[in-house]
Enzyme design. Structure first.
Site, PDB file in Angstrom:
ATOM      1  CB  SER A   1      -8.260   0.797   5.544  1.00 16.93           C
ATOM      2  OG  SER A   1      -9.142   2.240   5.943  1.00 16.93           O
TER       3      SER A   1
ATOM      4  CB  SER B   1      -7.847   3.904   2.582  1.00 15.49           C
ATOM      5  OG  SER B   1      -7.184   3.153   3.783  1.00 15.49           O
TER       6      SER B   1
ATOM      7  CE  LYS C   1      -3.912   2.181   2.807  1.00 13.90           C
ATOM      8  NZ  LYS C   1      -4.825   1.966   3.778  1.00 13.90           N
TER       9      LYS C   1
END
Lengths: 95, 493
Positions: free
Chosen positions: B186, B162, B87
């Site tokens: 997330s 996210s 990420k």
């Protein structure tokens, strides 16, 4: 509790954000809606409840105060938007 | 190799199978890395999971790992050679780390996050950086400053956020597994929306050093994988104390792989009535109840309980997370790193213009909310109140865990919504996280595993455990997987 465009301007100044007029109107409306939702917390009596700032039972985390090598200046400055002689360059603060 | 619809996917193999093939030289690390980039070339234009590809370095690393194998050394860790995605809020040395923000669009970190360092030691290969909501703020991936990621099951729908890019890269078989971060859900929410496995570990189990801070008392890094066994392998590799993170817990790391016994006989499961009540889509509730029947058949017992403060969690969370975010994001001043606005007249102007041009709308909204909540006269009414409510939520969990081993419910109340459907209504968007946020506030571990489809989209089953009891969470999730085929379903791309 409701907030006005003036409040939004004040908070934006505290947060060092420059907002356009449409942004100010949008944030006033949205923040009012969100803060109104937050009022829900007042349904709870929390007078005798201790706050949780952290889920782990941590006491002060200390390490030995010893001298260790730091990053070389050229590496630290690599991402600087503007630098000169190993220092961050910014516009003049004083006239 | 398994062939389906003309696509050959090495990534359907288990870690052990890949490992054995590598050791027997039936497969090279180059093959695995080629597989990853070929797949990205074939499908990423549809789903947009990646922000940055690390192609040159990944191929070089693959070559070096193959040379090690050729040199005759046979002792390799099980993660050796596996292609991973990271990420884009986890810093990677010399590899652009943007946090999906214009502010950091040119930021090349000078060090690796501790988790990245651990993956490097495990000799995985970083394929690239994955899209996300800007600074991890959002539940749909629509807040990326660059482009939204799309759900591989239906590209008209969001992948969740996210860590949407991380979940999609695994679901679309672009990487073997990925790292995400979870502040209010997330990792779990996009894992649920995309039909993969997402684990949010206990707060403090995995070092946050090198994770770009959003809400420091909540942020946790965790694995996103295609099954529970892979999740256990990855957790084993990245968990543990780190002196570089003062909030890192100094606890002994158990054998997570050994915990996967397949046996849940006598397991005591609590099912909160708040998690299967109003607001939960019937298709989701049905899948969760069906999952509970699977647990019953395996000899587990379940009982309905109450987590009475669940309805207050979202309000408390957004006050706390936004307040911490407003403080953490004060560091973006356009002076030391990141993008500096042009045409600034003085230093104050540098701050105002850089921040206003660099941050997107959701980030500004949360900074505004947090700054307001922390401002003079409002601290007690908002921040302190929310901290006290956090105590009540944590006590809810403590009480249930006195009698039960795990808590089970849906991960998200509904399947993935359509792109653009909630974008103008932040409050509705925030309420999607109602079932993941309480867990984050309590700091306990939880995993989301696929438990079927509703309206053609994946549904996630959330299994929650006591602090640092990842073993039982993984054991329950793995046992469920062994009895079902949901985790084997893959989207058609």
């Amino acid at each position: 509790m409701s907030i006005s465009v003036n409040d939004v301007e004040h908070v934006a100044k505290l947060a060092r954000l420059e907002l356009s007029e449409p942004e100010k109107r949008q944030f006033t409306e949205q923040l009012n809606k969100i803060l109104n939702f937050m009022e829900k917390l007042n349904e709870l009596d929390t007078d005798n409840v201790k706050p949780t700032s952290h889920v782990l039972q941590l006491s002060d985390v200390m390490r030995e105060d010893e001298v260790r090598p730091s990053w070389p200046i050229d590496k630290v400055m690599r991402n600087a938007p503007d630098e000169e002689d190993g220092q961050f360059r910014v516009p003049a603060i004083l006239d | 190799m398994i062939k389906e619809e003309g696509i050959v996917s090495l990534f359907r193999l288990s870690i052990k199978e890949i490992h054995n093939r590598l050791i027997r030289k039936e497969l090279s690390v180059r093959d695995l890395v080629d597989e990853s980039f070929n797949r990205i070339g074939a499908v990423d234009s549809q789903v947009k999971a990646f922000l940055t590809l690390n192609e040159e370095q990944a191929r070089t690393a693959a070559g070096q790992l193959d040379e090690q194998l050729d040199s005759g050394v046979r002792e390799r860790g099980l993660l050796f050679g596996l292609p991973v995605g990271i990420k884009d809020n986890i810093v990677t040395e010399d590899l652009v780390t943007t946090c999906a923000s214009k502010f950091l669009s040119n930021y090349r970190p000078i060090y690796n996050a501790s988790v990245v360092q651990k993956l490097k030691q495990a000799q995985t290969v970083t394929i690239g950086k994955l899209n996300m909501d800007e600074f991890a703020m959002g539940g749909s991936n629509e807040n990326s400053a660059f482009y939204p990621t799309r759900n591989p099951w239906n590209t008209e729908h969001v992948p969740g956020g996210s860590s949407g890019g991380s979940a999609v890269a695994v679901a679309a078989e672009e990487v073997y597994f990925a790292l995400g971060s979870d502040t209010g859900g997330s990792i779990r929410q996009p894992a649920a929306y995309c039909g993969v496995v997402g684990l949010k570990p206990t707060y403090g189990l995995i070092s946050r050093f090198g994770l770009v801070a959003f809400a420091s008392s909540l942020d946790q890094i965790g694995p996103i994988t295609k099954n529970v066994e892979d999740s256990a392998y990855l957790l084993q590799a990245i968990a543990g104390h780190d002196s570089l993170d003062s909030t890192s817990a100094n606890v002994e790391i158990p054998d997570y792989i050994g915990a996967l016994t397949g046996d849940v006989k006598g397991l005591r499961i609590a099912v909160p009535k708040e998690y299967i009540g109003e607001g939960v889509a019937p298709g989701v509730r049905d899948k969760v109840l069906a999952a509970l029947r699977v647990f019953e058949q395996m000899g587990a017992v379940w009982e309905e309980v109450s987590l009475p403060h669940t309805e207050y969690a979202v309000a408390a969370y957004y006050i706390l997370a936004s307040s911490e975010a407003s403080s953490n994001l004060a560091r973006y001043d356009g002076v030391r790193y990141g993008v500096r606005a042009k045409n600034a007249n003085d230093l104050a102007d540098v701050y105002y213009k850089s921040r206003s041009e660099g941050f997107g709308t959701e980030v500004k909204r949360r900074i505004m909310l947090g700054t307001y909540a922390l401002s003079s006269g409002y601290y007690d009414a908002y921040y302190l109140k929310a901290q006290k409510v956090r105590t009540l939520i944590k006590q809810d969990f403590d009480e249930v865990f006195e009698k039960f081993d795990v808590i089970i419910g849906p991960t998200v109340p509904t399947p993935a919504f359509r792109i653009g459907e909630q974008v103008d209504d932040p409050l509705t968007m925030y309420l999607n996280d109602i079932l993941t946020i309480p867990v984050s506030l309590a700091g306990v571990p939880a995993i989301s595993v696929p438990c079927g489809l509703a309206d053609g989209l994946p549904v996630g089953l959330q299994i929650i455990g006591k602090s640092f009891d990842e073993s039982i969470v993984l054991r329950a999730a793995h046992a469920f997987e062994q009895q079902t085929e949901h985790h084997k379903l893959r989207p058609r791309l």
